[in-house]
Design an enzyme around this catalytic site. Structure first.
Site, short mmCIF file in Angstrom:
data_model
loop_
_atom_site.label_atom_id
_atom_site.label_comp_id
_atom_site.label_asym_id
_atom_site.label_seq_id
_atom_site.Cartn_x
_atom_site.Cartn_y
_atom_site.Cartn_z
N HIS A 185 0.83 -1.20 0.00
CA HIS A 185 0.00 0.00 0.00
C HIS A 185 0.87 1.26 0.00
CE1 HIS A 185 -3.64 2.37 1.20
NE2 HIS A 185 -2.71 3.14 1.75
N GLU A 186 1.87 1.30 0.88
CA GLU A 186 2.71 2.50 0.99
C GLU A 186 3.62 2.65 -0.22
OE1 GLU A 186 1.85 4.54 3.10
OE2 GLU A 186 0.68 3.26 4.43
N HIS A 189 1.79 4.25 -3.00
CA HIS A 189 1.74 5.71 -2.85
C HIS A 189 3.00 6.34 -3.45
CE1 HIS A 189 -1.96 6.28 -0.77
NE2 HIS A 189 -1.57 5.79 0.40
N HIS A 195 -5.66 6.86 -2.83
CA HIS A 195 -6.61 5.91 -2.27
C HIS A 195 -7.78 5.72 -3.23
CE1 HIS A 195 -4.90 7.18 1.81
NE2 HIS A 195 -4.48 5.96 1.57
#
Length: 401
Positions: A185-186, A189, A195
């Protein structure tokens, strides 16, 4: 899936306990009772948090301790904030490709205090991205500008910059023994992704219940700004299974039995952190898919009908195609975005000033594409009595990631 750049944020500092609009009448998934991993995905301010309204009306959070601009677990580059602070924002922001990672190779550094097991999980997450995207993560012994830097979180939460930072390392903070999905997830980014529930079209798919959300986390549900420069945009339809999606219980008030958001029919969902969804893979492929190549074919013309001058002209046909790491031709599995740069060079020899100009075009090529025909380019040369008088050249290059 989301692309760069920006998330509109409202900073409110009070946490309210309680809940309204309870949704107990709806059938809930068993997994909804599990603590949503997104509660660990947020920047932890070191000082007072203030809300700043930019020239375009957007609001951002700033940590006054070190002037960090943030939105949830996303840290926003100062260059982006500076550009958005100009009233003519659209003309001030450089194209979104500037914050993607070039050259297919991404160096990364892991702090020495990570255990062997933690390092292995980080590597597993990077491997999962490499299997989809035409990217290679290469470990470094030091870090600096243009390096993803993994460090342990001092506040028990995870966060990452959005996109490649211009003059600093991309520092990703991770909790101890962080799960692979949360690392994915990070890293997503840092590769330039927002998101999923912050899409501009999200209200077609979900209902947000602000009364059930802790007020100091309202920002985690704000939609990013879609209409400026070549900024953030939606791909496909909202993906409830995306690793970038929050769950129905994300940041709800303590003691609340309702939900922070549900599907439009009232049903709930869980913010999975197991692995990349098909939608996540398509989004990675869109930016970081196969390498583009341009093949040119020349048609040459020459006019030397007199002794006083020479005129030459070459016309080039240009075909854009894609290759794998071994330079074998490939057909696109998912849509792919490419920025072509058409360069014009003009040179005079009679004292006049020549010129150089670039025309950048964004191409979105559909799945199934194996080649794409670009407009012709050319080369023109003229001289008088053997003295060069005029030369013009146009040719293509690409920006790809």
């Amino acid at each position: 899936m989301k692309k760069l750049y920006y998330l509109s944020v409202v900073a409110v500092c009070a946490t309210i306990v309680g809940c309204t609009n309870s949704l107990d009448g709806f059938v809930r998934s068993e997994s909804i009772d599990v603590v949503d991993p997104s509660v660990f995905e947020r920047y932890s301010p070191k000082g007072e948090v203030v809300s700043i309204t930019l020239a375009n009306g957007a609001k951002v959070c700033m940590d006054t301790a070190d002037s960090v601009y943030f939105a949830g677990d996303m840290v926003l580059a100062p260059e982006l904030i500076e550009a958005l602070s100009i009233s003519t924002t659209k003309g001030a922001v450089i194209g979104d490709y500037e914050m993607y990672w070039p050259n297919k190779t991404i160096p990364y550094y892991v702090s020495s205090d990570f255990t062997t097991s933690e390092r292995n999980v980080i590597r597993q997450a990077l491997n999962e991205i490499e299997l989809v995207a035409d990217l290679s993560f290469v470990q470094q012994t030091t870090y600096g500008v243009g390096v993803i830097r993994f460090v342990h979180s001092t506040d028990g939460v995870n966060y990452s910059p959005v996109g490649k930072q211009g003059n600093r390392a991309n520092t990703i903070e991770l909790v101890s023994n962080c799960a692979k999905g949360s690392i994915l997830h990070e890293v997503m980014h840092s590769l330039g992704y927002f998101h999923e529930h912050c899409r501009t079209d999200r209200d077609q798919y979900v209902t947000i219940y602000e009364d059930n959300i802790q007020e100091n986390f309202f920002y985690a549900f704000e939609k990013y700004i879609d209409e400026y420069a070549q900024g953030g945009y939606d791909l496909g339809t909202l993906d409830f299974n995306s690793i970038m999606m929050y769950g129905s219980t994300a940041f709800r008030k303590k003691g609340c039995t309702g939900y922070s958001m549900t599907k439009k029919d009232g049903s709930t969902f869980y913010g999975q952190r197991s692995g990349l969804s098909d939608g996540d893979k398509a989004a990675l492929y869109y930016i970081y898919g196969p390498k583009p190549v341009i093949t040119t074919t020349e048609t040459y013309y020459e006019d030397n009908s007199d002794d006083q001058s020479r005129d030459e002209r070459s016309v080039y046909s240009n075909v854009l195609s894609f290759v794998d790491d071994n330079n074998n031709p490939v057909t696109l599995l998912y849509p792919r975005v490419i920025w072509t740069i058409l360069k014009h060079d003009i040179m005079f020899q009679n004292g006049d000033t020549g010129s150089t100009s670039d025309v950048i075009t964004k191409l979105v090529l559909p799945a199934g594409t194996s080649s794409y025909i670009l407009p012709n380019t050319e080369y023109i040369y003229q001289d008088d009595m053997g003295v060069p008088r005029y030369r013009y050249r146009s040719y293509y290059t690409t920006r790809y990631y």
